[in-house]
Design a protein around this motif. Structure first.
Motif, short mmCIF file in Angstrom:
data_model
loop_
_atom_site.label_atom_id
_atom_site.label_comp_id
_atom_site.label_asym_id
_atom_site.label_seq_id
_atom_site.Cartn_x
_atom_site.Cartn_y
_atom_site.Cartn_z
N ALA A 148 21.96 -15.04 5.39
CA ALA A 148 21.41 -14.76 4.05
C ALA A 148 20.45 -15.41 2.94
O ALA A 148 19.08 -15.46 2.35
N VAL A 149 21.27 -17.10 3.82
CA VAL A 149 20.49 -18.14 3.01
C VAL A 149 18.56 -18.19 3.63
O VAL A 149 17.45 -18.76 2.94
N VAL A 150 18.61 -18.15 5.51
CA VAL A 150 17.22 -17.90 5.60
C VAL A 150 16.19 -17.01 4.77
O VAL A 150 15.56 -17.17 4.26
N ALA A 151 16.85 -15.15 4.66
CA ALA A 151 16.28 -14.26 4.11
C ALA A 151 15.74 -15.27 2.84
O ALA A 151 14.51 -15.18 2.25
N LEU A 192 22.69 -25.89 5.26
CA LEU A 192 21.96 -26.46 5.64
C LEU A 192 21.42 -26.36 6.98
O LEU A 192 19.24 -25.72 7.30
N ILE A 193 21.75 -25.80 7.71
CA ILE A 193 20.85 -23.87 8.57
C ILE A 193 20.06 -23.01 8.70
O ILE A 193 18.81 -23.74 9.23
N GLY A 194 20.40 -22.81 7.66
CA GLY A 194 19.42 -21.64 7.09
C GLY A 194 18.84 -22.36 6.33
O GLY A 194 17.25 -21.77 6.29
N ILE A 195 18.35 -23.16 5.64
CA ILE A 195 17.76 -23.71 5.53
C ILE A 195 15.99 -24.36 6.01
O ILE A 195 14.52 -23.99 6.18
N LEU A 202 21.93 -30.46 16.11
CA LEU A 202 21.19 -32.11 15.67
C LEU A 202 22.41 -32.44 14.16
O LEU A 202 22.68 -32.96 14.77
N LEU A 203 22.67 -30.95 13.96
CA LEU A 203 23.27 -31.24 12.40
C LEU A 203 24.45 -31.50 13.13
O LEU A 203 25.39 -32.50 12.27
#
Ligand code: ATP
Length: 870
Positions: free
Chosen positions: A279-282, A84-87, A207-208
């Motif tokens: 990797a998720v961010v990318a 979720l942080i990545g997204i 926050l998460l």
């Protein structure tokens, strides 16, 4: 007379400045120096985080109830949060980029359409547009989210080092950061969005981790899984990596940035999660960009995210080029160190003079800066003629060669792309590069520290690539010159080599720009590995790795010779007590005993008193460890808890004069040596000096509620040893109790008892009436204060047995352990308190490596759950 006044007045506990109003969010604003202050001007002190597991009974009870299923669930949630942080961070980065590029696109469309009719009107529209954007940014920051100013990296670095700076991870800081960045970057100021994106990622993660924002009723119990600062710290680390990965589209760079620059503790389990988040961010960023390419995002196309692909062409370099490249490293170190020094100086000037006048001055300052930047960015290109224009590059907005960075909307990313581009070799003259360098360097220094979200990566890259290219041009001209001189005397083959070399240099002058950028960032931020990987990722060129490494090492070494890195300097300036990885040299000669109770001279002036109390009468609160000195004449050790009421004018007249005061006296085996040097007359006439005497404030195991209240009011400490007495009268330290836990107990009142005896003595069991979660304080906000708790006179007469709530296994060191060792222990375990005890006399066992090689029945999952913060 004054002494009578004092003695009569002393009644209850606490110094005046410890009676600050509660840290309500609304009462807090960021001052000019980045220090958060309350509305009365008092500073909000940073507090340490509890990274250590507090193994009280409630914790143990909770652990005992947890099965393997829970452990699996707990770890699953950690991975879910990483996703979720990545997204979240990826989407925030996309939002910022789309908004910035669209605002800037509209600005340029409008300006260019008006410019066709009138230059002046176009100029006015351009300036006003920028002003509007910048005003929205500074207004949001000053009025709504003061902690969103600046890059946020020093504060996040502090957080991950164990220091909680109030307000940095709040929901409104996140919103302020995102909206503020859009305004400040879109307005074309000399700043970037990379630092703010790191802060944004950290806010999202935090926050998460706390299950949303309770202040804005955006929380969910389903997300409230993490109960300790340690878990939240791990999430914030993921958020920082995600920020860098999103800003530069550099996932590996993000992981290394988190490892090298921001975190103080690192574990292999954490590494995987950080890697996953990056990797998720990318993926998120790439997907969003793919979607935007088809024209769904207005002016936002392929640009925006930093990626300057210079992989085309054949990068080759000769041995002789290493020297000019090393020179670039030296220049980067010098200019980077100078940048740090100048920003330090200007920030402190801002603090002391400019920003003392309030938010209005901050807003005016930023607006003025925006106007100056607009005038320069609009006017400078006009000073240079545009002919002959080169072939426009595909997807380029450049219609003719002008000084870099002056392409308005694309002031940052596209200007750098041009500097890095091999296709724009002839477009920049040395004169325009030099002019731009001076202008942009000055603007970057002055813009740093203003009340808008601002990152230093892009300005750093702009400055570095400009002088890098200049050095490249210089090298080419040198080669040309030597070639002409040697052409007549040397053999033909040599000349041919030189000619080939010159052509290569012309072709690959962009390499110098790239190395210049790396060198400036290395010289200012002092990062090496992460920066190196980020540079390779954003230029998509692996062949340059050895050169970038060389340049970074040189620039860091040169910069280190002058001052600390930018973030360390700024953290120090903001009063964030960072513990660096290495202890100071003098600690080797000190023992733990000498190190504890290290106190600063505290002073309060009559003017301070007046400001705080809004009265002509100040209330000073003293505890039994406070001494008052009126310089040079009298000393009042206050041995009972008390309150003094002094007339402010009496303080002024009563504080008498000595130019040099040495006070040395004994107090319960602790010697305090105070030296007051060269006090000016003005300072002396209105200064009351207050020295706190050092003595450990302890609680007995069963303590009267009135005493708890009085001790908590009487000092600001957050941890207290709890002592008990053995049957033979020996004093035993049975654990550590935290202030926040005491406040929870006082507020709930359920554990109050009438008897002054421990529960076992009365035949009872350890009462567990609290969940462990009740002891968890909210993230990045001060919890309840002692002044919030209302107790009746009956309550004050009752007792509480602290045994079930204390941490029974605090870290303890012998008094003669060297302070270096204590430092390393403290730093590596992420501790908040260590007890110093006399050399223990009994040994009941010895632990070696073999004792710790215990068969792991529970599986690695349990280790993940309970592992310490190392
Ligand atoms: P932190 O500020 O890191 O959150 P804390 O609030 O418990 O921890 P401070 O009160 O800021 O610690 O510590 C300031 C000084 O007071 C230190 O020199 C420390 O040695 C001393 N100190 C801390 N706790 C006590 C105590 N219970 N009794 C006496 N001195 C203390």
């Amino acid at each position: 007379m004054l002494s009578n006044h004092l003695q009569n007045g002393i009644e209850t506990a606490k110094l005046v400045w410890s009676r600050l109003p509660n840290a309500e969010e609304d009462a807090v604003e960021l001052d000019e120096f980045g220090v958060l202050r309350r509305s009365d001007g008092t500073s909000v002190e940073s507090e340490s985080l509890d990274y250590e597991v507090i193994e009280n009974y409630a914790y143990r009870e909770e652990q005992a109830q947890r099965g393997k299923l829970y452990v699996g669930y707990y770890i699953g949630v950690k991975w879910l949060f990483s996703l979720l942080i990545g997204i979240g961070t990826g989407l925030a980065a996309v939002l910022i980029n789309i908004s910035v590029e669209n605002f800037a696109g509209w600005k340029y469309e409008l300006t260019f359409s008006i410019i066709q009719k009138s230059y002046l009107a176009g100029f006015i529209v351009y300036v006003l547009f920028n002003l509007l954007l910048v005003f929205s940014s500074v207004y949001i920051v000053t009025r709504f989210a003061p902690a969103a100013a600046g890059s946020g990296i020093p504060e996040i670095k502090g957080y991950l080092n164990g220091v909680d700076t109030h307000g940095i991870l709040l929901f409104r800081t996140l919103i302020g950061k995102i909206l503020g960045s859009i305004g400040s970057v879109g307005s074309g100021l000399a700043l970037g969005k990379e630092g703010p994106l790191v802060h944004t990622g950290a806010c999202i993660a935090s926050l998460l981790g706390q299950g949303g924002s309770t202040n804005y009723h955006l929380s969910s119990r389903w997300f409230q899984v993490f109960k300790s600062d340690r878990d939240r710290r791990d999430l914030v680390t993921c958020g920082c990596a995600a920020g860098v990965a999103a800003a530069f589209r550099a996932p590996v760079g993000g992981v290394l940035f988190a490892l090298e620059e921001v975190t103080s503790w690192w574990r292999s389990q954490l590494m995987w999660r950080v890697f996953f988040t990056s990797a998720v961010v990318a993926v998120v960023v790439r997907t969003a960009m793919g979607w935007c390419k088809s024209g769904n995002c207005g002016h936002f196309g392929s640009g925006g995210f930093i990626i300057w692909d210079i992989s085309d062409g054949q990068e080759d370099y000769s041995f002789s080029e290493l020297l000019p490249m090393a020179v670039i490293g030296v220049i980067g170190g010098l200019l980077g160190a100078l940048f740090n020094q100048l920003t330090l100086f200007i920030t402190s000037w801002r603090r002391n003079y400019l920003h003392k006048k309030g938010n209005r001055v901050k807003i005016i300052e930023v607006c003025l800066l925006s106007m100056i930047t607009s005038v320069i960015s609009f006017g400078l290109p006009l000073l240079r003629s545009c002919s002959p224009c080169p072939e426009p590059e595909p997807n380029s907005d450049i219609d003719c060669p002008r000084p870099p960075g002056m392409y308005g909307n694309y002031v940052n990313d596209d200007a750098i792309r041009n500097l890095f581009s091999a296709k724009t070799v002839h477009e920049f003259s040395a004169q325009s590069l030099l002019t731009f360098l001076v202008m942009f360097y000055t603007l970057a220094v002055v813009t740093f520290g203003t009340a808008v979200p601002a990152g230093q990566f892009v300005p750093g890259i702009m400055i570095g690539s400009t002088y890098g290219r200049l050095v490249g041009m210089f090298v080419v001209s040198m080669y040309k010159k030597s070639n002409i001189e040697e052409g007549t005397s040397k053999v033909a083959s040599m000349t041919i080599v030189s000619v080939i070399h010159i052509s290569l240099l012309f072709r690959f002058m962009h390499l110098y720009a790239l190395l210049g950028a790396a060198s400036f960032l290395g010289g200012s931020m002092r990062m090496t590995v992460s920066l190196c990987v980020i540079m390779v990722e954003i230029t998509n060129n692996l062949k340059l790795l050895p050169l970038i490494m060389l340049v970074l090492l040189i620039s860091k070494a040169v910069g280190d010779a002058f001052n600390e890195g930018l973030y360390e300097e700024q953290a120090r300036l903001r009063g964030i007590p960072l513990l660096e990885s290495r202890p100071k040299n003098q600690m080797r000669k000190m023992t733990a005993k000498e190190g504890c109770g290290n106190r600063k001279l505290e002073t309060i002036t009559a003017r301070d008193a007046e400001r705080h109390m809004h009265l002509n009468e100040a209330h000073f609160y003293f505890d039994n460890h406070t001494c008052i000195f009126f310089p040079g004449c009298l000393r009042y050790p206050v041995c009972n808890v008390g309150k003094a009421t002094l007339k402010v004018h009496q303080i002024a007249s009563g504080a008498l004069i000595v130019s040099l005061l040495y006070c040395c006296f004994m107090f319960e085996h602790h010697i305090l040596l105070v030296m007051v040097h060269s006090i000016t007359l003005q300072h002396l006439t209105d200064t009351l000096l207050i020295f706190n005497m050092w003595k450990v404030v302890c609680f007995p195991r069963v303590v009267k509620i009135a005493d708890v209240v009085s001790i908590l009011r009487g000092n600001k400490h957050n941890g207290f040893p709890v002592i008990d007495h053995s049957r033979n009268g020996e004093t035993l330290v049975i654990g550590l109790i935290l202030r926040s836990h005491l406040l929870v107990l006082l507020q709930s009142k359920v554990d109050f008892q009438h008897s002054p005896l421990p529960c076992e003595t009365r035949g009872g069991h350890m009462p567990i009436r609290h969940n462990f979660s009740e002891f968890v304080k909210p993230v990045s906000t001060k919890g309840i204060s002692i002044n919030d708790i209302h107790l009746s006179s009956d309550d004050l007469e009752m007792y509480i047995d602290l045994a079930p709530f204390l941490n029974p296994s605090p870290y303890i060191v012998p008094e003669d352990m060297s302070l270096t060792k204590v430092y390393n222990l403290f730093r590596q375990l992420g501790l908040r308190h260590i007890f110093v005890v006399p050399r223990p006399s009994h040994v009941i066992g010895l632990i070696t490596r073999k004792d710790l090689l215990i068969e792991d029945n529970e599986g690695s999952a349990a280790i993940e759950l309970q592992s310490t913060s190392v």
